[in-house]
Design an enzyme around this catalytic site. Structure first.
Site: not given
Length: 333
Positions: A197, A202, A206, A232, A252
């Site tokens: 960010n 930002h 996103d 997050e 994985r």
């Protein structure tokens, strides 16, 4: 027909278009005259290809002669009621009301009303107004249902990633716990996300979140669940999994996300820290204890270098249910 004096205009009724389907030219002309005087737009259609023409016109209401040859009026009513674009139209049949069978057949075919012929003009207009009022009511109900569905969806899903949100995740945990079946829990956090960010803005942040959400969604099976907890942080529920299976799924996911570029033009790469725990129905524990174990494992993964999976096994000795971090637990359990 009786003489007709037009009543107040239908502007409040919100009617714009009425279709008349009648092979009787004189009656069709009289119906058109009455409705036009009332301020409606009227289209007179003949029996041939009336369904296709009605679909093309898209009216608010349809007046159909019930006495068309070979029950064509009844059949047209059925077809309009069964066809998706026209099934919510106001359908009114016109015919000999002395024939009880005709009236019954018309109503069973889906007609909203049956108007006796010869038609009385004021009665026709009044009945049409009722149908339009009912139509507006149905449309209002449909709008409310649509709005309710939007509010319900917004209450259950994260608006950015479109994944289930924290509230939905909590219900998912509760449902899994009540079924008393094994499942794994992954707490996932993007490493150094604040730098994305700060450096790229930002908007790019996103895009990173959406890309990770897509990775998570693609990595889970139909019996699993995934959601965005907030910021997050993401959560994956691995259905039917023990601790080792949960760890393999976590690894994985971590390896898939490692070094994943968000766009070819932008060298933004992300890594994930994952905390894993599993619920064993043979060794039941409170939901909050299970989630705090996963939270503790995530904290350890972040503390010891990030970009790794840490598994927190269930302890044989009772431990505090406090989360590993100094913050209060986010969960409602």
């Amino acid at each position: 027909m009786t003489s007709y004096l037009p009543s107040f205009p239908p502007g409040a009724e919100n009617v714009t278009h009425v279709v008349v389907v009648d092979a009787d030219t004189l009656r069709a002309h009289e119906l058109e005259k009455v409705l036009t005087a009332e301020g409606y737009e009227v289209s007179v259609l003949r029996e041939h290809d009336a369904l296709a023409q009605t679909l093309a016109v898209q009216p608010d209401a349809v007046l159909i002669a019930a006495d068309l040859a070979a029950d064509a009026g009844i059949e047209l009513c059925k077809q309009l009621r069964q066809n998706d674009p026209t099934r919510r139209l106001s359908l009114m049949l016109v015919g000999d009301a002395k024939s009880e069978d005709l009236v019954v057949n018309a109503l069973e075919a889906g007609a909203d009303d049956f108007i006796a012929s010869p038609v009385r003009a004021r009665e026709l207009v009044a009945r049409l107004r009722v149908q339009m009022r009912n139509k507006r009511f149905r449309e209002a109900v449909q709008r409310l249902r649509s709005e309710r569905d939007v509010f319900r969806r917004d209450a259950q899903f994260d608006p950015l990633t479109r994944l289930p949100n924290r509230r939905t995740l909590e219900m998912e945990f509760q449902n899994r716990f009540e079924r008393n079946e094994p499942f794994g829990v992954l707490f996932i956090d993007l490493d150094e996300f604040k730098q994305v960010n700060d450096i790229f803005g930002h908007d790019m942040g996103d895009r990173v979140l959406c890309r990770i959400a897509d990775v998570l969604w693609r990595q889970i099976s139909p019996n699993d669940s995934v959601g965005r907890f907030g910021g997050e942080e993401f959560v994956v529920v691995v259905g039917g999994a023990g601790l080792e299976e949960t760890r393999l799924v976590a690894e994985r996911i971590r390896s898939t996300a490692e070094g994943l570029g968000v766009t070819p033009e932008t060298p933004v790469c992300v890594t994930l820290s994952v905390g894993a725990a599993a619920f064993d129905p043979l060794r039941p524990e409170p939901i909050r204890t299970l989630l705090n174990r996963a939270d503790k494992a995530l904290y350890e993964a972040k503390r010891t270098g990030r970009n790794k999976v840490v598994v927190e096994e269930q302890s044989d000795s009772p431990e505090s249910e406090e989360p590993a971090s100094s913050e209060e637990s986010h969960w409602i359990f």
